[in-house]
Write an enzyme that holds these catalytic residues in place. Structure first.
Site, PDB file in Angstrom:
ATOM      1  N   ARG A  38       0.818  -1.221   0.000  1.00 48.89           N
ATOM      2  CA  ARG A  38       0.000   0.000   0.000  1.00 48.89           C
ATOM      3  C   ARG A  38       0.848   1.266   0.000  1.00 48.89           C
ATOM      4  O   ARG A  38       0.458   2.285  -0.577  1.00 48.89           O
ATOM      5  CB  ARG A  38      -0.925  -0.015   1.229  1.00 48.89           C
ATOM      6  N   ILE A  64      -7.059   8.086  -1.117  1.00 48.63           N
ATOM      7  CA  ILE A  64      -7.024   6.625  -1.131  1.00 48.63           C
ATOM      8  C   ILE A  64      -7.908   6.201   0.049  1.00 48.63           C
ATOM      9  O   ILE A  64      -7.803   6.762   1.141  1.00 48.63           O
ATOM     10  CB  ILE A  64      -5.574   6.106  -1.000  1.00 48.63           C
ATOM     11  N   SER A  65      -8.805   5.266  -0.152  1.00 48.06           N
ATOM     12  CA  SER A  65      -9.739   4.878   0.916  1.00 48.06           C
ATOM     13  C   SER A  65      -9.006   4.263   2.114  1.00 48.06           C
ATOM     14  O   SER A  65      -7.908   3.735   1.972  1.00 48.06           O
ATOM     15  CB  SER A  65     -10.745   3.851   0.388  1.00 48.06           C
ATOM     16  N   HIS A  66      -9.654   4.318   3.305  1.00 52.53           N
ATOM     17  CA  HIS A  66      -9.148   3.617   4.485  1.00 52.53           C
ATOM     18  C   HIS A  66      -8.966   2.140   4.147  1.00 52.53           C
ATOM     19  O   HIS A  66      -9.829   1.568   3.470  1.00 52.53           O
ATOM     20  CB  HIS A  66     -10.187   3.601   5.610  1.00 52.53           C
ATOM     21  N   PRO A  67      -7.932   1.510   4.685  1.00 53.31           N
ATOM     22  CA  PRO A  67      -7.796   0.066   4.475  1.00 53.31           C
ATOM     23  C   PRO A  67      -9.038  -0.698   4.934  1.00 53.31           C
ATOM     24  O   PRO A  67      -9.452  -1.656   4.270  1.00 53.31           O
ATOM     25  CB  PRO A  67      -6.584  -0.312   5.329  1.00 53.31           C
TER      26      PRO A  67
END
Ligand code: SAH
Length: 217
Positions: A38, A64-67
């Site tokens: 990531r 970028i979205s939260h994991p």
């Protein structure tokens, strides 16, 4: 450069444990998260934050979205190897690479030309070869339809009609729905050409899925 060190792998392992504690139970999803570097999808200044459960800027005012969000949406897709999956909002390419790691055939659309170019290059450098398109997610990809699964990674003000028709019967659409600060995560199952079943999975926060504006460069 494109360096995935033991330190990064260790941080990623911790992230996977955290996601597991937070309720991600699908081992295949956790393994996919464990494999994708990531930190290589973030701008250099944020590399040290890559394995925290946070959203981060990726340029062009996007994030970028939260994991957790990536893992949660991926889990809701209940993927099978033979699935053809359409992602709306390539963004950094991170969610896209997690889908490729799940072993499915991935198509992804991004409306920001600069993000499209940057992410396509990054994905390929990392050995991921999804089909990435510069275009409008509301229109989907009629030439490649129907899809077994559709995942929308931006806040949709309504369910896009073209995407409904490009979904196979029995297929799922995962969609964060709503125009306020938070959106309700929904999973639609296509029952027939005109009927959908809706399940809801709580509130999340996404950048907006934009409509009818001229494309951005
Ligand atoms: N899946 C991405 C999340 C990026 S944020 C990731 O893992 O990083 C959402 C993305 O959706 C942004 O890049 C934004 O430009 C894109 N987007 C917004 N509206 C869109 C539309 N109508 N069609 C395609 N992409 C769109």
């Amino acid at each position: 450069m494109l360096n995935d060190t033991y330190r990064h792998k260790g941080m990623r392992r911790k992230l996977v444990e955290l996601l597991h504690e937070k309720g991600i139970s699908d081992d295949k999803v956790l393994q996919a998260i464990d494999r994708v570097p990531r930190h290589l999808f973030l701008d250099n200044a944020f590399v040290n934050f890559a394995y925290k459960n946070q959203a981060f800027p990726i340029g062009s005012d996007q994030t970028i979205s939260h994991p957790f969000t990536v893992a949660f949406q991926t889990q809701l897709l209940e993927l099978k190897k033979s699935d053809k999956v359409l992602e709306i909002g390539t963004g950094s390419g991170y969610q896209c690479s997690v889908l490729v790691e799940m072993g499915v055939k991935v198509f992804s659309i991004e409306r920001h030309r600069s993000l499209y170019m940057k992410s396509k290059k990054k994905l390929n450098e990392l050995g991921y070869f999804p089909k990435v398109f510069f275009g409008d997610g509301y229109k989907g990809l009629p030439g490649y339809a129907p899809f077994d699964k559709i995942i929308i990674t931006a806040a949709a003000p309504f369910i896009p009609v073209d995407l409904k028709s490009q979904l196979k019967i029995g297929g799922f659409m995962i969609i964060p729905l709503g125009e306020s600060d938070t959106q309700e995560m929904q999973r639609l199952t296509k029952i027939s050409e005109t009927e959908f079943k809706t399940e809801t999975f709580g509130d999340f926060s996404f950048v907006p899925m934009l409509q009818d504006k001229s494309f951005k460069s």
